[in-house]
Design an enzyme around this catalytic site. Structure first.
Site, PDB file in Angstrom:
ATOM      1  N   LYS A   1       0.528  -0.804 -19.619  1.00  0.00           N
ATOM      2  CA  LYS A   1       0.963  -1.909 -18.770  1.00  0.00           C
ATOM      3  C   LYS A   1       1.780  -1.507 -17.534  1.00  0.00           C
ATOM      4  CE  LYS A   1       1.286  -4.204 -22.984  1.00  0.00           C
ATOM      5  NZ  LYS A   1       0.620  -3.028 -23.475  1.00  0.00           N
TER       6      LYS A   1
ATOM      7  N   THR B   1     -13.586  10.024  17.501  1.00  0.00           N
ATOM      8  CA  THR B   1     -13.978  10.862  16.362  1.00  0.00           C
ATOM      9  C   THR B   1     -13.053  12.080  16.455  1.00  0.00           C
ATOM     10  OG1 THR B   1     -15.653  12.049  17.632  1.00  0.00           O
ATOM     11  CG2 THR B   1     -16.419  10.132  16.386  1.00  0.00           C
ATOM     12  N   HIS B   2     -12.646  12.602  15.332  1.00  0.00           N
ATOM     13  CA  HIS B   2     -11.637  13.676  15.298  1.00  0.00           C
ATOM     14  C   HIS B   2     -10.336  13.253  15.991  1.00  0.00           C
ATOM     15  CE1 HIS B   2     -15.073  16.371  14.324  1.00  0.00           C
ATOM     16  NE2 HIS B   2     -15.685  15.640  15.232  1.00  0.00           N
TER      17      HIS B   2
ATOM     18  N   SER C   1       8.684  -2.280 -25.947  1.00  0.00           N
ATOM     19  CA  SER C   1       7.953  -2.534 -24.699  1.00  0.00           C
ATOM     20  C   SER C   1       8.402  -3.834 -24.054  1.00  0.00           C
ATOM     21  CB  SER C   1       6.444  -2.581 -24.961  1.00  0.00           C
ATOM     22  OG  SER C   1       6.131  -3.528 -25.966  1.00  0.00           O
TER      23      SER C   1
ATOM     24  N   GLN D   1       0.338   1.240 -25.435  1.00  0.00           N
ATOM     25  CA  GLN D   1       1.428   0.396 -24.934  1.00  0.00           C
ATOM     26  C   GLN D   1       1.806   0.814 -23.513  1.00  0.00           C
ATOM     27  OE1 GLN D   1       4.544  -1.219 -27.568  1.00  0.00           O
ATOM     28  NE2 GLN D   1       5.866   0.323 -26.676  1.00  0.00           N
TER      29      GLN D   1
ATOM     30  N   TYR E   1      -6.883   1.331 -32.056  1.00  0.00           N
ATOM     31  CA  TYR E   1      -5.630   1.255 -31.318  1.00  0.00           C
ATOM     32  C   TYR E   1      -4.717   2.438 -31.630  1.00  0.00           C
ATOM     33  CZ  TYR E   1      -1.085  -0.436 -29.713  1.00  0.00           C
ATOM     34  OH  TYR E   1       0.124  -0.546 -29.071  1.00  0.00           O
TER      35      TYR E   1
ATOM     36  N   ASN F   1      -2.895  -6.168 -32.159  1.00  0.00           N
ATOM     37  CA  ASN F   1      -3.880  -5.375 -31.411  1.00  0.00           C
ATOM     38  C   ASN F   1      -4.849  -6.248 -30.614  1.00  0.00           C
ATOM     39  OD1 ASN F   1      -2.568  -3.261 -32.552  1.00  0.00           O
ATOM     40  ND2 ASN F   1      -4.207  -2.700 -33.987  1.00  0.00           N
TER      41      ASN F   1
ATOM     42  N   ASN G   1      10.793   0.959  14.612  1.00  0.00           N
ATOM     43  CA  ASN G   1      10.030   1.773  13.661  1.00  0.00           C
ATOM     44  C   ASN G   1       9.034   0.944  12.849  1.00  0.00           C
ATOM     45  OD1 ASN G   1      11.336   4.145  14.406  1.00  0.00           O
ATOM     46  ND2 ASN G   1      13.015   3.791  12.976  1.00  0.00           N
TER      47      ASN G   1
ATOM     48  N   SER H   1      16.520   1.668  14.481  1.00  0.00           N
ATOM     49  CA  SER H   1      17.142   2.907  14.031  1.00  0.00           C
ATOM     50  C   SER H   1      18.649   2.726  14.099  1.00  0.00           C
ATOM     51  CB  SER H   1      16.712   4.050  14.949  1.00  0.00           C
ATOM     52  OG  SER H   1      17.643   5.107  14.864  1.00  0.00           O
TER      53      SER H   1
ATOM     54  N   GLU I   1       4.316   2.091   7.380  1.00  0.00           N
ATOM     55  CA  GLU I   1       4.524   3.383   6.707  1.00  0.00           C
ATOM     56  C   GLU I   1       4.618   3.211   5.194  1.00  0.00           C
ATOM     57  OE1 GLU I   1       6.989   6.184   9.664  1.00  0.00           O
ATOM     58  OE2 GLU I   1       7.888   4.231   9.342  1.00  0.00           O
TER      59      GLU I   1
ATOM     60  N   LYS J   1      14.664   2.600  19.529  1.00  0.00           N
ATOM     61  CA  LYS J   1      13.557   2.719  18.582  1.00  0.00           C
ATOM     62  C   LYS J   1      13.186   1.425  17.898  1.00  0.00           C
ATOM     63  CE  LYS J   1      12.312   6.266  16.599  1.00  0.00           C
ATOM     64  NZ  LYS J   1      12.148   7.241  15.528  1.00  0.00           N
TER      65      LYS J   1
END
Ligand code: ARG
Length: 457
Positions: A322, A152-153, A20, A319, A314, A107, A282, A274, A287, A280
């Site tokens: 994480k 709304t919507h 690990s 392990q 344990y 542990n 972006n 772009s 996003e 453009k």
């Protein structure tokens, strides 16, 4: 480290699946702090001599200095951060290093390190969220009177103020901070001294190590302490909820920045161009915040599914606790920083927002309400009359308040000139002065409370 019982060494596959260190090296600071607290306690309790403890403790400082300047070495044979540190310590201070692991197991060690790491991460997250709230409140203050369509919507519904809209996100982040604070309060108990699973026969002082590491108290059950990862799940759930909020804000900014909306111009620093379409700009950062939210939700799922079938105490599956926590923490930190910059530096096109509210007939409800109030018309009938007025205004391409009184009276004779006071978007917004409503006086009161709560004045 455990070779005594084994005739053969591990196979290459065993070494690789077991290691690990590639990810848990991120715990090195917590691991050193935990070991120093442990050895100081062993000395105080007379379990190791003061001289040995001093040698171990300064050896640990040397290891920490090396990690800080050169990074943590990745040797799969040493499995994890705990054995890597102990092995380097032995090279530096000699066989006395072997006394450090008295009355301790990996542990309780890893459970302690991981709690310390999550606790620090929560504190950093909270600082980031505070900065985001301050940005939201600052921009809301600039726009407490700026009119925009409320949706709304995703259809124009009623006019609201931009300040009101931004303060909605302030509330979401306020709840996120309280969820992180709950998580921190609940998790702040020290597992150290639970040893492998059953506690230890050495006369340790768990209060001492708990206090030295900033915990409120030692955990009360050693089996639970070494097998509990609730704190990590709690953290991830709070992180996922927070990322949902950031994702919704990101989504709105993306929509608002599109040309047909034109409500905002995002900061250049958080946009990209772009490679083929020169016109453009972006909204990639927004996003990616929206996308990262999906990954963070995946992290909660990963850890919950890892934990769900594990018997006490344990198991090595743990392990795998994480990577999802580390991944979620770095994605969330970036997302918070990106949205803070976005809120602070976006240009709001308030003329365009107002125009969208006016041409979207956002005050239609106000006309219907006026007919109910002033002419005692049943709401359903008022709704119908208003629909006809919207249809007429739409056919002429004008806002409702630019229809003439004659035009309105051909639809319903009970309308009189007082109606115009109700039809403007400003009048509509000002009228919604119920507690928590969008009227600028309400929004300003909530902003003042928020500024005080954030210590901004
Ligand atoms: N690297 C291990 C982990 O992260 C440390 C605990 C190992 N314990 C054990 N009994 N093998 O979970």
């Amino acid at each position: 480290m455990w070779g005594g019982r084994f005739a053969d060494g591990p196979s290459a596959i065993m070494r690789e699946i077991n290691a690990s260190i590639p990810f848990d090296k991120a715990l090195w600071r917590q691991d050193i702090a935990g070991s120093k607290a442990h050895v100081a306690m062993l000395a105080q309790q007379g379990i190791v001599s003061a001289e040995d403890a001093t040698a171990i403790s300064s050896g640990l400082d040397k290891v920490a200095d090396e990690y800080a300047s050169d990074g943590v070495p990745e040797d799969w044979d040493l499995e994890d951060i705990h054995m890597t540190t102990e092995s380097r310590l032995a090279e530096i201070v000699g066989p006395v290093a072997g006394r450090l692991h008295t009355a301790r197991s990996r542990n309780d060690q890893v459970a302690t390190d991981f709690r310390l790491w999550v606790r620090e991460t929560i504190d950093q997250t909270d600082a980031g969220l505070l900065a985001l709230q301050q940005a939201l409140v600052t921009r809301a203050g600039e726009h407490a009177d700026s009119i925009m369509p409320g949706f709304t919507h995703l259809q124009t519904a009623q006019p609201v103020t931009l300040g009101h809209h931004l303060m909605a996100y302030y509330e979401m982040i306020r709840r996120d901070r309280s969820r992180f604070a709950d998580t921190r309060g609940r998790m702040n108990e020290s597992p150290l001294g639970s040893a492998a699973l059953a506690g230890t026969g050495f006369p340790i002082d768990r209060e001492m190590t708990s206090e030295a590491l900033g915990f409120d108290r030692p955990t009360a059950n050693s089996l639970d302490a070494v097998s509990d990862r609730d704190f990590a799940v709690d953290y991830l759930m709070a992180a996922a909820q927070c990322s949902l909020h950031l994702s919704r804000l990101a989504e709105e900014m993306i929509i608002w920045a599109s040309q047909p909306y034109g409500f905002v111009r995002m900061p250049d620093a958080l946009s990209t161009g772009s490679s083929i379409m020169p016109q453009k700009k972006n909204p990639d950062a927004a996003e990616l915040v929206r996308g990262h939210s999906g990954r963070i939700i995946g992290c909660v799922t990963a850890l919950m599914v890892t934990m769900k079938g594990l018997p006490l105490a344990y198991s090595k599956d743990m392990q795998d606790d994480k990577p999802p926590v580390f991944e979620a923490a770095s994605l969330l930190a970036l997302s918070i920083a990106a949205m803070t910059g976005m809120v602070a530096d976006t240009t709001f096109n308030t003329d365009r927002m107002r125009q969208a509210a006016e041409l979207g007939y956002a005050t239609a409800t106000d006309l219907a309400d006026w007919l109910v109030r002033e002419s005692n018309i049943p709401f359903r009938e008022a709704h119908h009359i208003t629909g006809a007025a919207v249809k007429l205004a739409e056919s002429k391409g004008v806002p409702l308040d630019q229809l003439s009184l004659d035009e309105l009276q051909t639809i319903d004779a009970r309308v009189d000139e007082r109606v115009f006071a109700a039809l403007s978007v400003d009048a509509s917004v000002a009228s919604r002065a119920s507690y928590g409503g969008t009227a600028p006086e309400q929004v300003k009161a909530r902003i003042a409370e928020a500024r005080a709560a954030l210590g901004m004045d």
